[in-house]
Design a protein around this motif. Structure first.
Motif, PDB file in Angstrom:
ATOM      1  N   TYR A   1      11.167  -8.933  -4.254  1.00 38.18           N
ATOM      2  CA  TYR A   1      11.366  -9.901  -3.439  1.00 38.18           C
ATOM      3  C   TYR A   1      12.906 -10.149  -3.330  1.00 38.18           C
ATOM      4  CZ  TYR A   1       6.782 -11.617  -3.896  1.00 38.18           C
ATOM      5  OH  TYR A   1       5.510 -11.794  -4.178  1.00 38.18           O
ATOM      6  N   ASN A   2      13.386  -9.776  -2.739  1.00 41.23           N
ATOM      7  CA  ASN A   2      15.720  -9.747  -2.550  1.00 41.23           C
ATOM      8  C   ASN A   2      15.728  -9.409  -3.569  1.00 41.23           C
ATOM      9  OD1 ASN A   2      15.326 -12.249  -0.637  1.00 41.23           O
ATOM     10  ND2 ASN A   2      14.614 -13.657  -2.072  1.00 41.23           N
ATOM     11  N   GLY A   3      14.965  -7.484  -3.219  1.00 40.77           N
ATOM     12  CA  GLY A   3      15.292  -6.769  -3.655  1.00 40.77           C
ATOM     13  C   GLY A   3      15.693  -6.585  -5.664  1.00 40.77           C
ATOM     14  N   GLN A   4      14.631  -7.296  -5.790  1.00 40.72           N
ATOM     15  CA  GLN A   4      14.043  -7.602  -7.436  1.00 40.72           C
ATOM     16  C   GLN A   4      12.865  -7.528  -7.735  1.00 40.72           C
ATOM     17  OE1 GLN A   4      16.957 -10.442  -8.303  1.00 40.72           O
ATOM     18  NE2 GLN A   4      17.481  -9.594  -9.904  1.00 40.72           N
ATOM     19  N   VAL A   5      12.436  -7.283  -8.839  1.00 40.78           N
ATOM     20  CA  VAL A   5      10.786  -7.341  -9.165  1.00 40.78           C
ATOM     21  C   VAL A   5      10.572  -8.207 -10.217  1.00 40.78           C
ATOM     22  CG1 VAL A   5       8.865  -6.213 -10.631  1.00 40.78           C
ATOM     23  CG2 VAL A   5      10.276  -4.855  -8.907  1.00 40.78           C
ATOM     24  N   TYR A   6       9.256  -8.769  -8.996  1.00 42.25           N
ATOM     25  CA  TYR A   6       9.044 -10.685 -10.261  1.00 42.25           C
ATOM     26  C   TYR A   6       7.803 -10.349 -10.489  1.00 42.25           C
ATOM     27  CZ  TYR A   6      12.734 -13.328  -8.352  1.00 42.25           C
ATOM     28  OH  TYR A   6      13.878 -13.574  -8.071  1.00 42.25           O
ATOM     29  N   LEU A   7       7.030  -9.564 -10.209  1.00 39.07           N
ATOM     30  CA  LEU A   7       5.696  -9.325 -10.891  1.00 39.07           C
ATOM     31  C   LEU A   7       5.069  -8.792 -11.662  1.00 39.07           C
ATOM     32  CD1 LEU A   7       3.840 -11.350  -7.472  1.00 39.07           C
ATOM     33  CD2 LEU A   7       4.776 -11.984  -9.090  1.00 39.07           C
ATOM     34  N   SER A   8       4.888  -8.216 -12.475  1.00 39.74           N
ATOM     35  CA  SER A   8       3.995  -6.924 -13.519  1.00 39.74           C
ATOM     36  C   SER A   8       2.365  -6.972 -13.367  1.00 39.74           C
ATOM     37  CB  SER A   8       4.370  -7.678 -14.585  1.00 39.74           C
ATOM     38  OG  SER A   8       3.920  -5.979 -15.967  1.00 39.74           O
ATOM     39  N   PRO A   9       2.014  -6.221 -12.283  1.00 38.97           N
ATOM     40  CA  PRO A   9       0.915  -5.547 -11.754  1.00 38.97           C
ATOM     41  C   PRO A   9       0.020  -5.579 -12.703  1.00 38.97           C
ATOM     42  CG  PRO A   9       2.394  -3.929 -10.895  1.00 38.97           C
ATOM     43  CD  PRO A   9       2.619  -5.069 -11.482  1.00 38.97           C
ATOM     44  N   THR A  10      -1.411  -6.047 -12.689  1.00 34.35           N
ATOM     45  CA  THR A  10      -2.171  -5.479 -13.713  1.00 34.35           C
ATOM     46  C   THR A  10      -3.234  -4.458 -13.497  1.00 34.35           C
ATOM     47  OG1 THR A  10      -3.960  -8.021 -12.830  1.00 34.35           O
ATOM     48  CG2 THR A  10      -2.174  -7.881 -15.139  1.00 34.35           C
ATOM     49  N   GLY A  11      -3.698  -4.900 -12.648  1.00 35.09           N
ATOM     50  CA  GLY A  11      -4.929  -3.829 -11.001  1.00 35.09           C
ATOM     51  C   GLY A  11      -5.231  -4.304 -10.054  1.00 35.09           C
ATOM     52  N   ALA A  12      -5.891  -2.934  -9.188  1.00 31.96           N
ATOM     53  CA  ALA A  12      -6.072  -3.006  -7.904  1.00 31.96           C
ATOM     54  C   ALA A  12      -7.680  -3.384  -7.782  1.00 31.96           C
ATOM     55  CB  ALA A  12      -5.824  -2.116  -6.950  1.00 31.96           C
ATOM     56  N   HIS A  13      -8.562  -4.190  -7.481  1.00 33.46           N
ATOM     57  CA  HIS A  13      -9.472  -4.016  -7.145  1.00 33.46           C
ATOM     58  C   HIS A  13      -9.990  -3.960  -5.453  1.00 33.46           C
ATOM     59  CE1 HIS A  13     -11.424  -5.730 -11.140  1.00 33.46           C
ATOM     60  NE2 HIS A  13      -9.840  -6.832 -10.720  1.00 33.46           N
ATOM     61  N   GLY A  14     -11.372  -3.072  -5.544  1.00 31.35           N
ATOM     62  CA  GLY A  14     -12.441  -3.093  -4.038  1.00 31.35           C
ATOM     63  C   GLY A  14     -12.787  -3.999  -3.574  1.00 31.35           C
ATOM     64  N   GLU A  15     -13.070  -5.066  -2.544  1.00 34.71           N
ATOM     65  CA  GLU A  15     -13.620  -5.907  -2.418  1.00 34.71           C
ATOM     66  C   GLU A  15     -14.365  -5.774  -1.624  1.00 34.71           C
ATOM     67  OE1 GLU A  15     -10.046  -9.552  -3.401  1.00 34.71           O
ATOM     68  OE2 GLU A  15     -11.297  -9.078  -1.818  1.00 34.71           O
ATOM     69  N   SER A  16     -14.673  -4.818  -0.902  1.00 41.40           N
ATOM     70  CA  SER A  16     -16.327  -4.172  -0.042  1.00 41.40           C
ATOM     71  C   SER A  16     -17.409  -3.346  -0.701  1.00 41.40           C
ATOM     72  CB  SER A  16     -15.806  -3.567   0.900  1.00 41.40           C
ATOM     73  OG  SER A  16     -14.632  -3.590   1.897  1.00 41.40           O
ATOM     74  N   TRP A  17     -17.653  -4.252  -1.992  1.00 38.83           N
ATOM     75  CA  TRP A  17     -19.184  -3.093  -3.007  1.00 38.83           C
ATOM     76  C   TRP A  17     -20.013  -4.291  -2.678  1.00 38.83           C
ATOM     77  CZ3 TRP A  17     -18.454   1.134  -4.856  1.00 38.83           C
ATOM     78  CH2 TRP A  17     -16.948   2.193  -4.583  1.00 38.83           C
ATOM     79  N   VAL A  18     -21.008  -3.358  -2.869  1.00 38.15           N
ATOM     80  CA  VAL A  18     -22.668  -3.549  -2.971  1.00 38.15           C
ATOM     81  C   VAL A  18     -23.380  -2.967  -4.140  1.00 38.15           C
ATOM     82  CG1 VAL A  18     -25.595  -4.196  -1.903  1.00 38.15           C
ATOM     83  CG2 VAL A  18     -22.573  -3.980  -0.717  1.00 38.15           C
ATOM     84  N   PHE A  19     -23.460  -3.921  -4.867  1.00 41.22           N
ATOM     85  CA  PHE A  19     -24.438  -3.718  -6.345  1.00 41.22           C
ATOM     86  C   PHE A  19     -25.371  -3.805  -6.333  1.00 41.22           C
ATOM     87  CE2 PHE A  19     -19.504  -4.779  -7.755  1.00 41.22           C
ATOM     88  CZ  PHE A  19     -18.982  -3.247  -7.954  1.00 41.22           C
ATOM     89  N   TYR A  20     -26.284  -2.565  -7.077  1.00 42.78           N
ATOM     90  CA  TYR A  20     -27.752  -2.895  -6.789  1.00 42.78           C
ATOM     91  C   TYR A  20     -28.375  -1.983  -8.119  1.00 42.78           C
ATOM     92  CZ  TYR A  20     -27.340   2.340  -5.570  1.00 42.78           C
ATOM     93  OH  TYR A  20     -26.961   3.342  -5.724  1.00 42.78           O
ATOM     94  N   SER A  21     -29.592  -2.452  -8.037  1.00 48.51           N
ATOM     95  CA  SER A  21     -30.224  -2.839  -9.462  1.00 48.51           C
ATOM     96  C   SER A  21     -31.131  -1.483  -9.648  1.00 48.51           C
ATOM     97  CB  SER A  21     -31.559  -4.245  -9.668  1.00 48.51           C
ATOM     98  OG  SER A  21     -32.079  -3.157 -10.878  1.00 48.51           O
ATOM     99  N   LYS A  22     -30.474  -0.183 -10.101  1.00 49.08           N
ATOM    100  CA  LYS A  22     -31.297   1.028  -9.841  1.00 49.08           C
ATOM    101  C   LYS A  22     -32.900   0.405 -10.206  1.00 49.08           C
ATOM    102  CE  LYS A  22     -30.053   4.660 -10.038  1.00 49.08           C
ATOM    103  NZ  LYS A  22     -29.244   5.453  -8.733  1.00 49.08           N
ATOM    104  N   GLU A  23     -33.313  -0.187 -11.206  1.00 50.23           N
ATOM    105  CA  GLU A  23     -34.875  -0.794 -11.057  1.00 50.23           C
ATOM    106  C   GLU A  23     -35.440  -1.244  -9.965  1.00 50.23           C
ATOM    107  OE1 GLU A  23     -37.422  -4.076 -14.409  1.00 50.23           O
ATOM    108  OE2 GLU A  23     -34.635  -3.035 -14.913  1.00 50.23           O
TER     109      GLU A  23
END
Length: 410
Positions: free
Chosen positions: A129-151
Motif C-alpha cells: 500500500y502506497n509503495g510499502q509492504v504491510y502484510l506477510s503472506p502465509t499461503g494461497a487457497h483454492g476454493e473451488s474444490w469438491v472432496f469426495y470419499s473414495k470408499e
C-alpha cells in the motif's frame, strides 16, 4: 585457588542479582487467529516453532470462527489494545486498516528478503500500500474444490469424477439411494457463499466472474449466469442432511473422512483435516474442481501487524514476518494447512496431488479472486446474507433472486 573461588562466587552472585534471561527481554508477540481446527492449528504451530527457535516468545489468542476473531480484533483496536499480529485475508479489509494508519509497514523485511522477486506480482501488489509492504503472506487457497470419499464412491459404483453437473447430480442420487449422505453441508453463511462462488465460476467463466465482482456488471448475461447458479444451488438442497444448519466446516469434512458422506464443497484447507486423520489424497479421498469449471476461486492469507506503540513488539513483528516467508516454513505450513506456498522458489515436489492441481491452475492464471479480496466488508456481509436467505427459502425463485443479487453492490 582462593582468587579463582572468589571470582566464581562473584559470578554466581551477579547471576543471582540479574536472574536468567527474562521472557520479556525476548521478542514477544501476541497472535490473534481463527485457525483452531486440527489442520489449521498444526499449520500455525509450524510458524510458532520456527519463531520460538529464533528466540521469539509466542502468545496465542486463537478464536474459533473468523467472524468472531475479526470482531474480537476490531474491539481490541477500538480499545487501544491491539495484538502484535493478526491472521487475516489479503484484500479490502486489510486495506481499510492500513489506510486508517493502524498497521505497521514491514517494507525493510520484504526488501531484505527480496519478496518482490519471489511472490506472484498480483500477490505482491495486494500486500503493498502506497509503495510499502504491510502484510506477510502465509499461503494461497483454492476454493473451488469438491472432496469426495473414495470408499463411498466405490460402494455405489461411481468409477470416475463427474465432469458435468448432470453427471454430478446422478452420482449424488446413487449415494442417496445407498443411504449415504450425498453432501456434507456446512450450514453457515460463509460456507454457502463459497459454494455459490464455485458454481458461479462454472456457469459464467473467468471473464464473466470478474465482470460481476470487479466491474459490478449487471448485463443480461450476468443476470442469467447468476440465475443458472441459483438453480444449481437450489437443487443441492435435496442432498443435504437435517443436521446441516450451523455445521462447522471441519465437522462436515469429518463426515467425508469417515465415509458417512460422499462429498464436501470446500476450500483446500479441508485437506489439513484429512492429513491429521492420516488420510492420503488419491487413496482415501479424491479432490476435483467443481464440475464444468475452467478455473478456481482463490483466497490468500497473511499476517497483519497492528501498531501497538511498543518498540519491542515492533521488533517481534519483523522477526515473525521474516519467519512466515522463510521457504522451508512456507512448504511445511502448506503441507499441514492444505494450501499452496506463496513463494515461487520453494520445493514443490513435496506438495500432494491436490496441491499440484491447484498450483497448475494458479500458474496458468486460471483463477479468480474470492469476494473478500475485491469487495468491501459490508458487501461481503450482504453477499453472505443474500446466499443464506436464498438457501434457507426452498420456495425462492431463482430468476427473481438473480435480479436482487446485484443489490449487494449498491
Amino acid at each position: 585457588m582462593k582468587t579463582m573461588m572468589k571470582l566464581f562466587l562473584a559470578g554466581v552472585a551477579l547471576v543471582a542479582v540479574l536472574g536468567p534471561a527474562r521472557a520479556e527481554d525476548k521478542p514477544t508477540i501476541e497472535i490473534m487467529s481463527s485457525w483452531t481446527s486440527g489442520g489449521e492449528a498444526a499449520a500455525l504451530n509450524v510458524i510458532r516453532t520456527e519463531f520460538e527457535k529464533r528466540g521469539g516468545v509466542w502468545k496465542d489468542s486463537s478464536i474459533a470462527g473468523f467472524g468472531a476473531a475479526d470482531a474480537a480484533f476490531q474491539n481490541r483496536i477500538v480499545a487501544g489494545d491491539a495484538p502484535g499480529a493478526k491472521q487475516g485475508v489479503i484484500g479490502l479489509a486489510a486495506a481499510d486498516f492500513v489506510n486508517q494508519g493502524l498497521m505497521n509497514p514491514i517494507d525493510d523485511v520484504a526488501t531484505a528478503g527480496k519478496w518482490a522477486d519471489t511472490l506472484p506480482k498480483s500477490i505482491h501488489a495486494l500486500i503493498s500500500y502506497n509503495g510499502q509492504v504491510y502484510l506477510s503472506p502465509t499461503g494461497a487457497h483454492g476454493e473451488s474444490w469438491v472432496f469426495y470419499s473414495k470408499e463411498a464412491f466405490a460402494k455405489v459404483g461411481i468409477t470416475e469424477e463427474p465432469k458435468s453437473w448432470d453427471a454430478f447430480f446422478s452420482a449424488l442420487d446413487k449415494l442417496k439411494a445407498a443411504g449415504i449422505v450425498p453432501v456434507a453441508w456446512g450450514g453457515q453463511a460463509w460456507q454457502q457463499t463459497k459454494v455459490f462462488n464455485m458454481v458461479l465460476l462454472s456457469q459464467v467463466g473467468i471473464d464473466g466472474f470478474l465482470k460481476i465482482y470487479v466491474d459490478k456488471d449487471k448485463s443480461e448475461a450476468s443476470v442469467e449466469g447468476v440465475k443458472k447458479t441459483l438453480d444449481i444451488l437450489g437443487k443441492l438442497r435435496a442432498y443435504v442432511d437435517e443436521g446441516s444448519p450451523g455445521r462447522n466446516w471441519n465437522d462436515a469434512t469429518a463426515m467425508v473422512i469417515t465415509g458417512k458422506a460422499g462429498v464436501q464443497f470446500m476450500g483446500d484447507w479441508a485437506k489439513g483435516e484429512f492429513t491429521v486423520a492420516g488420510k492420503q489424497p488419491g487413496k482415501d479421498y479424491g479432490c476435483m474442481i467443481a464440475p464444468e469449471s475452467e478455473g478456481m476461486v482463490y483466497v490468500a492469507d497473511a499476517l497483519w501487524f497492528p501498531k501497538t506503540g511498543n518498540a519491542e513488539t515492533d521488533k517481534a513483528q519483523k522477526l515473525l514476518a521474516e519467519v512466515v516467508m522463510d521457504p522451508a516454513v512456507q512448504v511445511e505450513f502448506s503441507l499441514k494447512k492444505g494450501s499452496i506456498p506463496m513463494r515461487g522458489d520453494v520445493d514443490k515436489s513435496r506438495l500432494d496431488a491436490c496441491a499440484q492441481k491447484g498450483l497448475e491452475l494458479m500458474s496458468a492464471g486460471k483463477i479468480v479472486p474470492d469476494q473478500a479480496i475485491v469487495l468491501t466488508p459490508q458487501q461481503v456481509g450482504a453477499l453472505d446474507d443474500f446466499v443464506d436467505e436464498f438457501w434457507s427459502d426452498a420456495s425462492a425463485d431463482a430468476a427473481t433472486s438473480a435480479k436482487a443479487f446485484f443489490e449487494i453492490f449498491e
